[in-house]
Design a protein around this motif. Structure first.
Motif, PDB file in Angstrom:
ATOM      1  N   LEU A 155      -4.806   5.742  -2.334  1.00  0.00           N
ATOM      2  CA  LEU A 155      -2.825   5.937  -2.243  1.00  0.00           C
ATOM      3  C   LEU A 155      -1.929   5.703  -2.839  1.00  0.00           C
ATOM      4  CD1 LEU A 155      -0.197   4.495  -0.299  1.00  0.00           C
ATOM      5  CD2 LEU A 155      -1.478   1.818  -1.857  1.00  0.00           C
ATOM      6  N   ASP A 156      -2.499   6.099  -4.060  1.00  0.00           N
ATOM      7  CA  ASP A 156      -1.814   6.754  -5.048  1.00  0.00           C
ATOM      8  C   ASP A 156      -1.514   8.517  -5.067  1.00  0.00           C
ATOM      9  OD1 ASP A 156      -3.478   4.240  -6.823  1.00  0.00           O
ATOM     10  OD2 ASP A 156      -1.741   5.095  -8.489  1.00  0.00           O
ATOM     11  N   GLN A 157      -2.551   9.011  -4.149  1.00  0.00           N
ATOM     12  CA  GLN A 157      -2.964  10.188  -3.907  1.00  0.00           C
ATOM     13  C   GLN A 157      -1.079  10.524  -3.247  1.00  0.00           C
ATOM     14  OE1 GLN A 157      -7.147  11.174  -3.443  1.00  0.00           O
ATOM     15  NE2 GLN A 157      -6.678  12.881  -4.457  1.00  0.00           N
ATOM     16  N   PHE A 158      -1.136   9.941  -1.758  1.00  0.00           N
ATOM     17  CA  PHE A 158      -0.344   9.499  -1.253  1.00  0.00           C
ATOM     18  C   PHE A 158       1.390   9.407  -1.543  1.00  0.00           C
ATOM     19  CE2 PHE A 158       2.178   7.804   2.375  1.00  0.00           C
ATOM     20  CZ  PHE A 158       1.589   8.869   3.615  1.00  0.00           C
ATOM     21  N   ALA A 159       1.051   8.286  -2.051  1.00  0.00           N
ATOM     22  CA  ALA A 159       2.653   8.077  -2.729  1.00  0.00           C
ATOM     23  C   ALA A 159       2.763   9.095  -3.841  1.00  0.00           C
ATOM     24  CB  ALA A 159       2.461   6.435  -3.799  1.00  0.00           C
ATOM     25  N   ALA A 160       1.939   9.777  -4.688  1.00  0.00           N
ATOM     26  CA  ALA A 160       2.406  10.916  -5.621  1.00  0.00           C
ATOM     27  C   ALA A 160       2.957  12.266  -4.790  1.00  0.00           C
ATOM     28  CB  ALA A 160       1.421  10.817  -6.557  1.00  0.00           C
ATOM     29  N   THR A 161       2.441  12.108  -3.180  1.00  0.00           N
ATOM     30  CA  THR A 161       2.759  13.478  -2.745  1.00  0.00           C
ATOM     31  C   THR A 161       4.312  13.264  -2.165  1.00  0.00           C
ATOM     32  OG1 THR A 161       1.296  13.632  -2.143  1.00  0.00           O
ATOM     33  CG2 THR A 161       2.877  14.366  -0.509  1.00  0.00           C
ATOM     34  N   TRP A 165       8.124  14.876  -3.346  1.00  0.00           N
ATOM     35  CA  TRP A 165       9.219  15.021  -2.323  1.00  0.00           C
ATOM     36  C   TRP A 165      10.564  14.585  -3.126  1.00  0.00           C
ATOM     37  CZ3 TRP A 165      11.744  12.126   0.879  1.00  0.00           C
ATOM     38  CH2 TRP A 165      12.742  12.718   2.099  1.00  0.00           C
ATOM     39  N   PHE A 166      10.489  12.843  -3.460  1.00  0.00           N
ATOM     40  CA  PHE A 166      11.841  11.974  -3.691  1.00  0.00           C
ATOM     41  C   PHE A 166      12.131  12.736  -4.996  1.00  0.00           C
ATOM     42  CE2 PHE A 166      14.061   7.821  -3.911  1.00  0.00           C
ATOM     43  CZ  PHE A 166      14.240   7.857  -2.370  1.00  0.00           C
ATOM     44  N   GLY A 167      11.153  13.337  -5.509  1.00  0.00           N
ATOM     45  CA  GLY A 167      12.331  14.058  -7.004  1.00  0.00           C
ATOM     46  C   GLY A 167      11.663  14.245  -8.200  1.00  0.00           C
ATOM     47  N   VAL A 168      10.351  12.637  -8.129  1.00  0.00           N
ATOM     48  CA  VAL A 168       9.488  12.596  -9.515  1.00  0.00           C
ATOM     49  C   VAL A 168       9.020  13.759  -9.934  1.00  0.00           C
ATOM     50  CG1 VAL A 168       7.482  11.473 -10.327  1.00  0.00           C
ATOM     51  CG2 VAL A 168       9.491  10.089  -8.114  1.00  0.00           C
ATOM     52  N   PRO A 169       9.495  14.099 -11.180  1.00  0.00           N
ATOM     53  CA  PRO A 169       8.758  14.944 -11.718  1.00  0.00           C
ATOM     54  C   PRO A 169       7.197  15.608 -11.730  1.00  0.00           C
ATOM     55  CG  PRO A 169      10.625  14.375 -13.319  1.00  0.00           C
ATOM     56  CD  PRO A 169      10.222  13.837 -12.331  1.00  0.00           C
ATOM     57  N   THR A 170       6.981  16.701 -11.859  1.00  0.00           N
ATOM     58  CA  THR A 170       5.654  16.466 -11.772  1.00  0.00           C
ATOM     59  C   THR A 170       4.964  15.779 -12.555  1.00  0.00           C
ATOM     60  OG1 THR A 170       5.450  18.418 -10.301  1.00  0.00           O
ATOM     61  CG2 THR A 170       3.544  18.223 -11.066  1.00  0.00           C
ATOM     62  N   ALA A 171       5.203  16.306 -14.183  1.00  0.00           N
ATOM     63  CA  ALA A 171       4.739  16.227 -14.886  1.00  0.00           C
ATOM     64  C   ALA A 171       4.631  14.647 -15.739  1.00  0.00           C
ATOM     65  CB  ALA A 171       5.195  16.746 -16.886  1.00  0.00           C
ATOM     66  N   LEU A 173       4.166  12.521 -13.099  1.00  0.00           N
ATOM     67  CA  LEU A 173       4.050  11.661 -11.826  1.00  0.00           C
ATOM     68  C   LEU A 173       2.729  10.714 -12.284  1.00  0.00           C
ATOM     69  CD1 LEU A 173       3.164  14.228  -9.045  1.00  0.00           C
ATOM     70  CD2 LEU A 173       4.724  12.503  -8.659  1.00  0.00           C
ATOM     71  N   GLY A 174       1.438  11.078 -13.114  1.00  0.00           N
ATOM     72  CA  GLY A 174       1.035  10.009 -13.930  1.00  0.00           C
ATOM     73  C   GLY A 174       1.313   9.389 -15.240  1.00  0.00           C
ATOM     74  N   THR A 175       2.785   9.064 -14.878  1.00  0.00           N
ATOM     75  CA  THR A 175       3.665   7.842 -15.805  1.00  0.00           C
ATOM     76  C   THR A 175       3.264   6.838 -14.198  1.00  0.00           C
ATOM     77  OG1 THR A 175       4.056   9.174 -17.474  1.00  0.00           O
ATOM     78  CG2 THR A 175       5.108   6.647 -17.426  1.00  0.00           C
ATOM     79  N   VAL A 176       4.304   7.416 -13.292  1.00  0.00           N
ATOM     80  CA  VAL A 176       4.316   6.175 -12.070  1.00  0.00           C
ATOM     81  C   VAL A 176       3.163   5.796 -11.607  1.00  0.00           C
ATOM     82  CG1 VAL A 176       5.834   6.828 -10.229  1.00  0.00           C
ATOM     83  CG2 VAL A 176       6.722   7.504 -12.123  1.00  0.00           C
ATOM     84  N   PHE A 177       1.926   6.650 -10.914  1.00  0.00           N
ATOM     85  CA  PHE A 177       1.141   6.277 -10.436  1.00  0.00           C
ATOM     86  C   PHE A 177       0.083   6.394 -11.705  1.00  0.00           C
ATOM     87  CE2 PHE A 177       4.106   8.539  -7.664  1.00  0.00           C
ATOM     88  CZ  PHE A 177       3.941   7.198  -6.919  1.00  0.00           C
ATOM     89  N   PRO A 178      -0.443   5.709 -12.312  1.00  0.00           N
ATOM     90  CA  PRO A 178      -1.371   5.852 -13.422  1.00  0.00           C
ATOM     91  C   PRO A 178      -3.026   5.971 -12.950  1.00  0.00           C
ATOM     92  CG  PRO A 178      -0.564   3.340 -13.202  1.00  0.00           C
ATOM     93  CD  PRO A 178       0.041   4.407 -12.773  1.00  0.00           C
ATOM     94  N   ASN A 179      -3.415   5.995 -11.360  1.00  0.00           N
ATOM     95  CA  ASN A 179      -4.276   5.796 -11.359  1.00  0.00           C
ATOM     96  C   ASN A 179      -4.859   7.241 -10.868  1.00  0.00           C
ATOM     97  OD1 ASN A 179      -5.308   3.705 -11.712  1.00  0.00           O
ATOM     98  ND2 ASN A 179      -4.125   2.861  -9.869  1.00  0.00           N
ATOM     99  N   LEU A 180      -3.799   8.395 -10.304  1.00  0.00           N
ATOM    100  CA  LEU A 180      -4.296   9.591 -10.831  1.00  0.00           C
ATOM    101  C   LEU A 180      -4.786  10.867 -11.389  1.00  0.00           C
ATOM    102  CD1 LEU A 180      -0.764  11.195  -9.557  1.00  0.00           C
ATOM    103  CD2 LEU A 180      -2.137  10.439  -8.122  1.00  0.00           C
ATOM    104  N   GLY A 181      -5.024   9.961 -12.728  1.00  0.00           N
ATOM    105  CA  GLY A 181      -6.383  11.349 -13.326  1.00  0.00           C
ATOM    106  C   GLY A 181      -7.303  10.776 -12.725  1.00  0.00           C
ATOM    107  N   THR A 187      -2.083  15.305  -5.454  1.00  0.00           N
ATOM    108  CA  THR A 187      -0.606  15.211  -4.687  1.00  0.00           C
ATOM    109  C   THR A 187      -1.922  16.011  -3.440  1.00  0.00           C
ATOM    110  OG1 THR A 187      -0.354  17.330  -5.265  1.00  0.00           O
ATOM    111  CG2 THR A 187       1.410  14.761  -6.009  1.00  0.00           C
ATOM    112  N   LEU A 188      -1.454  15.530  -2.756  1.00  0.00           N
ATOM    113  CA  LEU A 188      -1.669  16.172  -1.505  1.00  0.00           C
ATOM    114  C   LEU A 188      -1.658  16.546  -0.228  1.00  0.00           C
ATOM    115  CD1 LEU A 188      -2.838  12.275   0.093  1.00  0.00           C
ATOM    116  CD2 LEU A 188      -4.326  14.008  -0.623  1.00  0.00           C
ATOM    117  N   GLY A 189      -1.149  17.788  -0.288  1.00  0.00           N
ATOM    118  CA  GLY A 189       0.454  19.175  -0.473  1.00  0.00           C
ATOM    119  C   GLY A 189       0.811  18.875   1.579  1.00  0.00           C
ATOM    120  N   PHE A 190       1.082  17.776   1.661  1.00  0.00           N
ATOM    121  CA  PHE A 190       1.737  17.135   3.063  1.00  0.00           C
ATOM    122  C   PHE A 190       2.883  17.841   2.933  1.00  0.00           C
ATOM    123  CE2 PHE A 190       0.669  12.783   1.821  1.00  0.00           C
ATOM    124  CZ  PHE A 190       1.930  12.201   2.146  1.00  0.00           C
ATOM    125  N   MET A 191       3.617  17.317   2.016  1.00  0.00           N
ATOM    126  CA  MET A 191       5.325  17.728   2.736  1.00  0.00           C
ATOM    127  C   MET A 191       5.658  19.256   2.326  1.00  0.00           C
ATOM    128  SD  MET A 191       6.543  14.425   2.527  1.00  0.00           S
ATOM    129  CE  MET A 191       7.500  14.767   2.847  1.00  0.00           C
TER     130      MET A 191
END
Length: 192
Positions: A155-161, A165-171, A173-181, A187-191
């Motif tokens: 779900l973290d990957q889905f939400a990070a994607t 798109w919503f404007g969170v800088p790629t750098a 994303l790990g702060t907003v979604f800490p499990n991405l590591g 991200t999944l690339g569906f946008m």
């Protein structure tokens, strides 16, 4: 302020399904999106919900009705977004907090792990499945026991994607979604 904006610019003529709580909520969201200029909104997030999917019993009777309500409400919402010229700037995400087991409890299913999420909208690179479909076999390679399927995508990957798109800088994303590591692809690339 909101009432005045809705009265002035929040008109949506697309018909929404009758007796459908999700449709009623999405109609209001469409009206709010239509009035975004009058409200001075550039970015908005709306949360709507439909309950009843906790189908420990009555699953064969209840789920088809729930899926029909979901489908009809989402179809009307997408049509309304096209009507107001917002289909490319609105993305709808459909998520659930838990999946269901493959095994039956006799009348339905119990809480599981794996599930599906949906993303809809003009900016979505759709008609694709992101992640790997599991083997739908009890005691198969993707069954963690008792019919609980092991998810392949977070779900973290889905939400990070969606966040990117919503404007969170790629750098960030790990702060907003800490499990991405814990995942090879953040991200999944569906946008689009």
């Amino acid at each position: 302020l909101v009432s005045a904006a809705l009265d002035a610019e929040g008109t949506v003529t697309t018909p929404f399904p009758d007796s459908n709580r999700l449709g009623d909520q999405l109609r209001m969201v469409a009206r709010m999106v239509a009035a975004r200029g009058a409200l001075g909104m550039e970015r908005q997030v709306f949360f709507v919900r439909i309950g009843g999917f906790d189908t420990h019993a009555g699953q064969l009777e209840d789920q088809p009705v729930l899926f029909a309500q979901l489908s009809q409400a989402l179809a009307a919402f997408q049509t309304a977004l096209a009507e107001i010229g917002a289909s490319t700037c609105v993305t709808t995400a459909v998520v659930s907090e838990f999946g269901r087991t493959l095994s039956s409890n006799g009348q339905g299913t119990d809480h599981g792990w794996g599930g599906h999420y949906l993303a809809l909208g003009g900016a979505v690179a759709g008609r694709e499945i992101y992640g790997t479909m599991p083997s739908f076999a009890l005691d198969g390679p993707d069954d963690a026991g008792a019919g609980r399927m092991i998810p392949t995508t977070s779900l973290d990957q889905f939400a990070a994607t969606l966040g990117e798109w919503f404007g969170v800088p790629t750098a960030d994303l790990g702060t907003v979604f800490p499990n991405l590591g814990g995942f090879a692809a953040p991200t999944l690339g569906f946008m689009a």
